[in-house]
Design a protein around this motif. Structure first.
Motif, PDB file in Angstrom:
ATOM      1  N   TYR A  45       0.830  -1.206   0.000  1.00  0.00           N
ATOM      2  CA  TYR A  45       0.000   0.000   0.000  1.00  0.00           C
ATOM      3  C   TYR A  45       0.863   1.253   0.000  1.00  0.00           C
ATOM      4  N   ASP A  46       1.913   1.274   0.807  1.00  0.00           N
ATOM      5  CA  ASP A  46       2.753   2.467   0.916  1.00  0.00           C
ATOM      6  C   ASP A  46       4.204   2.021   1.064  1.00  0.00           C
ATOM      7  N   THR A  72       1.288  -1.024   5.309  1.00  0.00           N
ATOM      8  CA  THR A  72       0.332  -0.303   6.137  1.00  0.00           C
ATOM      9  C   THR A  72       0.990   0.099   7.466  1.00  0.00           C
ATOM     10  N   VAL A  73       0.221   0.761   8.336  1.00  0.00           N
ATOM     11  CA  VAL A  73       0.767   1.287   9.582  1.00  0.00           C
ATOM     12  C   VAL A  73      -0.060   0.788  10.768  1.00  0.00           C
ATOM     13  N   ASN A 114      -1.195  -2.170  12.164  1.00  0.00           N
ATOM     14  CA  ASN A 114      -2.358  -3.056  12.037  1.00  0.00           C
ATOM     15  C   ASN A 114      -2.608  -3.673  13.405  1.00  0.00           C
ATOM     16  N   GLU A 160      -5.991  -0.384  10.521  1.00  0.00           N
ATOM     17  CA  GLU A 160      -4.876   0.488  10.871  1.00  0.00           C
ATOM     18  C   GLU A 160      -5.246   1.359  12.076  1.00  0.00           C
ATOM     19  N   SER A 172      -3.935   4.154  13.100  1.00  0.00           N
ATOM     20  CA  SER A 172      -3.048   5.257  12.729  1.00  0.00           C
ATOM     21  C   SER A 172      -3.824   6.206  11.838  1.00  0.00           C
ATOM     22  N   VAL A 215       5.693   8.507   5.496  1.00  0.00           N
ATOM     23  CA  VAL A 215       4.595   7.916   4.735  1.00  0.00           C
ATOM     24  C   VAL A 215       4.302   8.766   3.506  1.00  0.00           C
ATOM     25  N   HIS A 234      -3.195   7.212   5.885  1.00  0.00           N
ATOM     26  CA  HIS A 234      -3.415   5.952   6.591  1.00  0.00           C
ATOM     27  C   HIS A 234      -4.575   6.119   7.567  1.00  0.00           C
ATOM     28  N   TYR A 289      -7.076   3.199   7.518  1.00  0.00           N
ATOM     29  CA  TYR A 289      -8.105   2.475   6.777  1.00  0.00           C
ATOM     30  C   TYR A 289      -8.192   1.006   7.195  1.00  0.00           C
ATOM     31  N   PRO A 309      -7.293  -0.084   0.241  1.00  0.00           N
ATOM     32  CA  PRO A 309      -8.048   0.431   1.389  1.00  0.00           C
ATOM     33  C   PRO A 309      -9.535   0.515   1.102  1.00  0.00           C
ATOM     34  N   ARG A 363     -11.807   6.655   7.787  1.00  0.00           N
ATOM     35  CA  ARG A 363     -10.393   6.846   8.118  1.00  0.00           C
ATOM     36  C   ARG A 363     -10.333   7.376   9.543  1.00  0.00           C
TER      37      ARG A 363
END
Length: 450
Positions: A120-121, A155-156, A158, A173, A175, A187, A191, A193, A209, A215
Motif C-alpha cells: 500500500y505504501d 500499512t501502519v 495493524n 490500521e 493510525s 509515509v 493511513h 483504513y 483500502p 479513516r
C-alpha cells in the motif's frame, strides 16, 4: 471490585445462554469465584501458565523463515482463524503486525529490504512500510504450519480486526498518519483504513483500502452474519462506536454508509463513567445511528463530527466480538477507576430498536485490568486478553463461566501482552499471540469440561 453480578450479566450474554436473565439483579452470595479449569500450573519454560490438562505449542515466532523467503515480523496483535475452502483439516490464521514505520530497523533483514508493487505504501527507497499481515496455513491434524507468508504489507500499525462470514479477515490500521502530517516525512499516503485479506490468499495480495469504512484510529471489527453490517471500534479516549452498512452483502468494496451510535434522548451521552455513574451496570439504553459524512476524514474528525451530531462517547474501544444475535466490545480504560469496561449491543431485526448496556466495569485491577481482545470458548465461557503495563507485571487471560463465576485461565510471564485470541472452527484449539517478541501459540485441552 467487579461484582459477580456484573460478570454474570455479561457471560450469560456471551454464550447466548439464559438471555432472559440479562439486566436483573442476582443473588451474589450464590455466585462464588470459580475454580474454572483448576489452579494454574507453573510453566517450566516461563512463558504461559495454564491449568492442568492444557498445553501450548509455539507454532510461529519472530524471525522464523517463512515459505515466501521472508521472516516473521514482530508485534503480533489481532488475529482471525478461518477455514480453508475445500479442506476439513486446515485453517488460515491471518495475523496482524502492529508495526509503525519507525519499527523497520528492528525487524528481520528480509523485512527491512522488502519492496513490492503490491504494498500500500513505501519508503522513498521503495521498501514497503512494515505494517500488515502474515498468514499461516495450519493443519489441525498434524499440528504443524504448512505454509507461512506475508499476505498484506505497506500499512501502519495493524492492531486488530475481525473475520467475516464470507471468509476474509478485516485488518485495521490504528493510525491516521498523512504525508503532510505527523510522520509525513516517512509515509507517502493517507493511513487509517481497513484492508481485506481473503483466507484463500496463497501469497501477498494487493493492499486496497476500504475508504468508505472510514479513516480513523481503527481497532477492531465484527460482522452481523445476517445483514453484513460491520461494527467498528476506535482506540481513542473520546472514541465512538461505528457501524458500516454495506450496499452489497459481502462486497465491502462496493461502498456503503458509515454511522455512529447515539443513545436516544441522551445527546452526547458519556458511557465512560469517568465523572460519575452516568451509565450504571445492567441498565438498557435505546440507541439509534447517525450518518457520517466524508468518511475519508482528512482532518481525522469523524469522532468530532459524530459527537456534534449527538453520538455517545466510549473510552478506548478495542476488542469486539459477535455472539448470538448480539455483540460485545471492550472499553480499555472505561469506568470510574479507568480499569476497563465491557459493553453489550443488541441489534434489532428492524434496525430501529437497538439496545446497549454496560455489563462489566472493573474497580479492582487484580481481577480485571485493561481488557482488550476477547473471544468465547466452546463451552460458552468468555475469554478476555488483558493489555496492561502497570505495577501488576503479568497479563492474564480471564475466564467467566455462564453462571457468572470468574477465574484465571492463563498467566503470561513476559512483560508484554496476549492478543488475537481465536478458536479453530472445531473448538479444539485456542490460538493466541504473544505480542513482542512475537510468538503464536496453539493451546489444546479439555475446553468443554470446566
Amino acid at each position: 471490585m467487579i461484582t459477580r453480578r456484573q460478570f454474570l450479566v455479561g457471560s450469560l450474554a456471551f454464550g447466548g445462554l439464559a438471555s432472559s436473565a440479562l439486566g436483573k439483579k442476582m443473588n451474589l452470595a450464590s455466585m462464588p469465584i470459580s475454580e474454572g479449569y483448576g489452579a494454574l500450573v507453573t510453566d517450566p519454560q516461563k512463558l504461559l501458565d495454564l491449568p492442568k490438562g492444557f498445553s501450548y505449542k509455539v507454532i510461529s515466532r519472530l524471525g522464523n523463515a517463512m515459505s515466501d523467503g521472508m521472516h516473521v515480523p514482530d508485534r503480533a496483535d489481532g488475529m482471525g482463524c478461518l477455514p480453508v475452502e475445500g479442506s476439513t483439516d486446515k485453517v488460515a490464521l491471518v495475523r496482524n503486525h502492529e508495526l509503525h514505520p519507525k519499527h523497520l530497523s528492528a525487524q528481520p533483514e528480509s523485512i527491512q529490504k522488502h519492496a513490492s508493487t503490491l504494498a500500500y505504501d513505501n519508503y522513498a527507497n521503495g521498501v514497503a512500510l512494515p505494517g500488515g499481515t502474515t498468514t499461516m496455513v495450519y493443519n489441525l491434524n498434524t499440528q504443524k504450519v504448512e505454509r507461512e507468508f506475508i499476505s498484506l504489507v505497506g500499512t501502519v500499525r495493524n492492531c486488530s480486526g475481525g473475520i467475516t462470514p464470507w471468509g476474509t479477515w478485516l485488518t485495521c490500521e490504528e493510525s491516521v498518519d498523512r504525508p503532510h502530517g505527523p510522520n509525513g516525512d516517512v509515509v507517502n499516503k493517507d493511513h487509517g483504513y481497513i484492508f481485506e485479506v481473503p483466507a484463500s490468499a496463497d501469497s501477498l495480495i494487493e493492499a486496497k483500502p476500504l475508504k468508505a469504512m472510514g479513516r480513523f484510529n481503527h481497532e477492531a471489527a465484527c460482522v452481523d452474519p445476517k445483514t453484513g453490517i460491520v461494527y467498528l471500534t476506535e482506540d481513542r479516549g473520546d472514541s465512538l462506536l461505528y457501524r458500516f452498512v454495506p450496499k452489497e452483502y459481502g462486497n465491502l468494496a462496493a461502498g456503503g454508509q458509515l454511522e455512529a451510535l447515539v443513545v436516544k434522548d441522551k445527546t452526547q451521552f458519556d458511557t465512560r463513567n469517568w465523572n460519575g455513574n452516568a451509565m450504571p451496570v445492567a441498565t438498557w439504553f435505546d440507541v439509534e445511528w447517525v450518518a457520517l459524512e466524508n468518511p475519508e476524514s482528512p482532518n481525522d474528525d469523524l469522532r468530532v463530527q459524530g459527537y456534534d451530531k449527538g453520538a455517545a462517547l466510549f473510552a478506548r474501544g478495542e476488542g469486539i466480538h459477535w455472539g448470538e444475535d448480539e455483540l460485545y466490545f471492550c472499553c480499555t480504560n472505561g469506568g470510574s477507576k479507568q480499569l476497563g469496561q465491557i459493553m453489550q449491543l443488541l441489534p434489532s431485526k428492524d434496525g430501529d430498536s437497538d439496545k446497549l448496556q454496560l455489563f462489566l466495569e472493573s474497580e479492582d485491577k487484580n481481577l480485571y485490568n485493561f481488557g482488550d481482545n476477547l473471544t468465547v470458548c466452546p463451552n460458552g465461557h468468555l475469554l478476555v486478553c488483558e493489555d496492561q503495563y502497570t505495577d501488576i507485571v503479568d497479563n492474564h487471560l480471564r475466564g467467566v463461566t455462564p453462571a457468572g463465576e470468574v477465574y484465571n485461565f492463563a498467566r503470561l510471564h513476559a512483560q508484554t501482552e496476549l492478543a488475537g485470541a481465536c478458536f479453530s472452527p472445531d473448538g479444539e484449539i485456542l490460538f493466541v499471540n504473544v505480542y513482542s517478541p512475537a510468538q503464536t501459540l496453539a493451546i489444546r485441552g479439555p475446553w468443554r469440561k470446566a
